[in-house]
Design a protein around this motif. Structure first.
Motif, PDB file in Angstrom:
ATOM      1  N   MET A   1      47.508   2.062  30.604  1.00 30.21           N
ATOM      2  CA  MET A   1      47.917   2.591  31.878  1.00 30.21           C
ATOM      3  C   MET A   1      48.605   3.927  31.655  1.00 30.21           C
ATOM      4  O   MET A   1      49.148   4.184  30.592  1.00 30.21           O
ATOM      5  N   ASP A   2      48.583   4.767  32.667  1.00 36.82           N
ATOM      6  CA  ASP A   2      49.154   6.101  32.549  1.00 36.82           C
ATOM      7  C   ASP A   2      50.441   6.218  33.348  1.00 36.82           C
ATOM      8  O   ASP A   2      50.558   5.659  34.443  1.00 36.82           O
ATOM      9  N   VAL A   3      51.396   6.967  32.780  1.00 39.34           N
ATOM     10  CA  VAL A   3      52.613   7.349  33.486  1.00 39.34           C
ATOM     11  C   VAL A   3      52.766   8.858  33.329  1.00 39.34           C
ATOM     12  O   VAL A   3      52.198   9.455  32.413  1.00 39.34           O
ATOM     13  N   THR A   4      53.525   9.460  34.218  1.00 40.42           N
ATOM     14  CA  THR A   4      53.784  10.897  34.138  1.00 40.42           C
ATOM     15  C   THR A   4      55.228  11.106  33.721  1.00 40.42           C
ATOM     16  O   THR A   4      56.132  10.471  34.262  1.00 40.42           O
ATOM     17  N   ILE A   5      55.427  11.995  32.762  1.00 38.39           N
ATOM     18  CA  ILE A   5      56.765  12.339  32.296  1.00 38.39           C
ATOM     19  C   ILE A   5      57.071  13.751  32.781  1.00 38.39           C
ATOM     20  O   ILE A   5      56.277  14.668  32.583  1.00 38.39           O
ATOM     21  N   LYS A   6      58.236  13.920  33.405  1.00 33.07           N
ATOM     22  CA  LYS A   6      58.705  15.246  33.818  1.00 33.07           C
ATOM     23  C   LYS A   6      59.874  15.627  32.910  1.00 33.07           C
ATOM     24  O   LYS A   6      60.850  14.887  32.806  1.00 33.07           O
ATOM     25  N   TYR A   7      59.737  16.775  32.259  1.00 27.84           N
ATOM     26  CA  TYR A   7      60.777  17.282  31.365  1.00 27.84           C
ATOM     27  C   TYR A   7      61.543  18.386  32.076  1.00 27.84           C
ATOM     28  O   TYR A   7      60.940  19.314  32.609  1.00 27.84           O
ATOM     29  N   LEU A   8      62.864  18.302  32.059  1.00 25.35           N
ATOM     30  CA  LEU A   8      63.695  19.307  32.712  1.00 25.35           C
ATOM     31  C   LEU A   8      64.563  20.034  31.689  1.00 25.35           C
ATOM     32  O   LEU A   8      64.832  19.526  30.600  1.00 25.35           O
ATOM     33  N   ASN A   9      64.988  21.226  32.061  1.00 22.57           N
ATOM     34  CA  ASN A   9      65.909  22.051  31.285  1.00 22.57           C
ATOM     35  C   ASN A   9      65.457  22.230  29.838  1.00 22.57           C
ATOM     36  O   ASN A   9      64.343  22.642  29.584  1.00 22.57           O
ATOM     37  N   LYS A  10      66.310  21.920  28.898  1.00 19.52           N
ATOM     38  CA  LYS A  10      66.045  22.144  27.467  1.00 19.52           C
ATOM     39  C   LYS A  10      64.801  21.378  26.992  1.00 19.52           C
ATOM     40  O   LYS A  10      64.054  21.860  26.143  1.00 19.52           O
ATOM     41  N   LEU A  11      64.564  20.199  27.540  1.00 18.43           N
ATOM     42  CA  LEU A  11      63.408  19.405  27.100  1.00 18.43           C
ATOM     43  C   LEU A  11      62.097  20.090  27.465  1.00 18.43           C
ATOM     44  O   LEU A  11      61.106  19.970  26.746  1.00 18.43           O
ATOM     45  N   LYS A  12      62.088  20.812  28.552  1.00 12.11           N
ATOM     46  CA  LYS A  12      60.913  21.577  28.963  1.00 12.11           C
ATOM     47  C   LYS A  12      60.595  22.654  27.914  1.00 12.11           C
ATOM     48  O   LYS A  12      59.437  22.878  27.574  1.00 12.11           O
ATOM     49  N   LYS A  13      61.640  23.270  27.387  1.00 17.42           N
ATOM     50  CA  LYS A  13      61.450  24.290  26.345  1.00 17.42           C
ATOM     51  C   LYS A  13      60.963  23.666  25.038  1.00 17.42           C
ATOM     52  O   LYS A  13      60.114  24.212  24.353  1.00 17.42           O
ATOM     53  N   ILE A  14      61.503  22.510  24.698  1.00 18.33           N
ATOM     54  CA  ILE A  14      61.119  21.844  23.441  1.00 18.33           C
ATOM     55  C   ILE A  14      59.650  21.408  23.474  1.00 18.33           C
ATOM     56  O   ILE A  14      58.917  21.611  22.518  1.00 18.33           O
ATOM     57  N   THR A  15      59.236  20.814  24.585  1.00 17.65           N
ATOM     58  CA  THR A  15      57.869  20.296  24.669  1.00 17.65           C
ATOM     59  C   THR A  15      56.852  21.375  25.008  1.00 17.65           C
ATOM     60  O   THR A  15      55.666  21.210  24.757  1.00 17.65           O
ATOM     61  N   GLY A  16      57.328  22.461  25.613  1.00 22.25           N
ATOM     62  CA  GLY A  16      56.411  23.513  26.042  1.00 22.25           C
ATOM     63  C   GLY A  16      55.676  23.164  27.323  1.00 22.25           C
ATOM     64  O   GLY A  16      54.697  23.801  27.685  1.00 22.25           O
ATOM     65  N   LYS A  17      56.141  22.142  28.016  1.00 24.07           N
ATOM     66  CA  LYS A  17      55.504  21.744  29.268  1.00 24.07           C
ATOM     67  C   LYS A  17      56.531  21.123  30.208  1.00 24.07           C
ATOM     68  O   LYS A  17      57.535  20.580  29.764  1.00 24.07           O
ATOM     69  N   SER A  18      56.244  21.216  31.488  1.00 26.03           N
ATOM     70  CA  SER A  18      57.165  20.634  32.466  1.00 26.03           C
ATOM     71  C   SER A  18      56.829  19.182  32.755  1.00 26.03           C
ATOM     72  O   SER A  18      57.683  18.418  33.188  1.00 26.03           O
ATOM     73  N   ASN A  19      55.572  18.791  32.521  1.00 31.33           N
ATOM     74  CA  ASN A  19      55.200  17.385  32.698  1.00 31.33           C
ATOM     75  C   ASN A  19      53.933  17.085  31.920  1.00 31.33           C
ATOM     76  O   ASN A  19      53.216  17.998  31.507  1.00 31.33           O
ATOM     77  N   GLU A  20      53.698  15.800  31.712  1.00 31.56           N
ATOM     78  CA  GLU A  20      52.474  15.350  31.041  1.00 31.56           C
ATOM     79  C   GLU A  20      52.219  13.895  31.383  1.00 31.56           C
ATOM     80  O   GLU A  20      53.130  13.144  31.694  1.00 31.56           O
ATOM     81  N   LYS A  21      50.946  13.528  31.325  1.00 33.46           N
ATOM     82  CA  LYS A  21      50.555  12.122  31.485  1.00 33.46           C
ATOM     83  C   LYS A  21      50.466  11.505  30.099  1.00 33.46           C
ATOM     84  O   LYS A  21      49.946  12.114  29.172  1.00 33.46           O
ATOM     85  N   ILE A  22      50.985  10.288  29.994  1.00 32.45           N
ATOM     86  CA  ILE A  22      50.954   9.554  28.727  1.00 32.45           C
ATOM     87  C   ILE A  22      50.385   8.170  28.998  1.00 32.45           C
ATOM     88  O   ILE A  22      50.757   7.522  29.978  1.00 32.45           O
ATOM     89  N   SER A  23      49.507   7.725  28.135  1.00 26.90           N
ATOM     90  CA  SER A  23      48.979   6.355  28.218  1.00 26.90           C
ATOM     91  C   SER A  23      49.898   5.435  27.429  1.00 26.90           C
ATOM     92  O   SER A  23      50.234   5.721  26.275  1.00 26.90           O
ATOM     93  N   ILE A  24      50.311   4.348  28.074  1.00 27.80           N
ATOM     94  CA  ILE A  24      51.177   3.367  27.426  1.00 27.80           C
ATOM     95  C   ILE A  24      50.604   1.972  27.632  1.00 27.80           C
ATOM     96  O   ILE A  24      49.738   1.771  28.478  1.00 27.80           O
ATOM     97  N   LYS A  25      51.119   1.009  26.844  1.00 28.37           N
ATOM     98  CA  LYS A  25      50.678  -0.376  26.988  1.00 28.37           C
ATOM     99  C   LYS A  25      51.219  -0.976  28.274  1.00 28.37           C
ATOM    100  O   LYS A  25      52.280  -0.587  28.754  1.00 28.37           O
ATOM    101  N   GLU A  26      50.489  -1.943  28.803  1.00 32.71           N
ATOM    102  CA  GLU A  26      50.986  -2.715  29.945  1.00 32.71           C
ATOM    103  C   GLU A  26      52.329  -3.339  29.564  1.00 32.71           C
ATOM    104  O   GLU A  26      52.542  -3.728  28.418  1.00 32.71           O
ATOM    105  N   ASN A  27      53.223  -3.453  30.527  1.00 33.07           N
ATOM    106  CA  ASN A  27      54.544  -4.066  30.343  1.00 33.07           C
ATOM    107  C   ASN A  27      55.454  -3.307  29.387  1.00 33.07           C
ATOM    108  O   ASN A  27      56.408  -3.880  28.860  1.00 33.07           O
ATOM    109  N   SER A  28      55.185  -2.031  29.165  1.00 34.72           N
ATOM    110  CA  SER A  28      56.090  -1.212  28.356  1.00 34.72           C
ATOM    111  C   SER A  28      57.365  -0.961  29.134  1.00 34.72           C
ATOM    112  O   SER A  28      57.351  -0.828  30.357  1.00 34.72           O
ATOM    113  N   THR A  29      58.469  -0.874  28.402  1.00 37.11           N
ATOM    114  CA  THR A  29      59.752  -0.581  29.042  1.00 37.11           C
ATOM    115  C   THR A  29      60.048   0.913  28.949  1.00 37.11           C
ATOM    116  O   THR A  29      59.448   1.635  28.141  1.00 37.11           O
TER     117      THR A  29
END
Length: 93
Positions: A1-29
């Motif tokens: 399943m896919d979730v979207t991660i939004k990175y703000l402030n310093k994390l946006k600079k570290i990742t080089g992106k403001s958001n991304e979709k990530i595939s994770i396992k069902e029932n992930s915390t």
């Protein structure tokens, strides 16, 4: 399943992106996503997100799932299409 991660402030600079979709396992915390996936993808993020004394998510990090802040437990089960927003501590004045 896919979730979207939004990175703000310093994390946006570290990742080089403001958001991304990530595939994770069902029932992930939220904690599994942060510690097991995001901090491994972007090693420098762990400097901002992980408490060095206990290896847990730092209390100064503000985490939101679908615009609701998660304050007490990071064992929230994520669902497909959830949007996780990560706000690192803002330093300065």
């Amino acid at each position: 399943m896919d979730v979207t991660i939004k990175y703000l402030n310093k994390l946006k600079k570290i990742t080089g992106k403001s958001n991304e979709k990530i595939s994770i396992k069902e029932n992930s915390t939220l904690e599994e996503l942060i510690i097991g996936d995001i901090c491994k993808r972007y090693e420098d993020i762990s400097n901002y997100m992980i408490n060095k004394e206990n290896s847990n998510i730092d209390d100064k990090i503000a985490l939101f799932v679908n615009n609701e802040q998660v304050k007490t437990s990071y064992s929230v089960i994520l669902k497909s299409n959830d949007v996780i927003t990560i706000l690192p501590p803002v330093i300065g004045g």
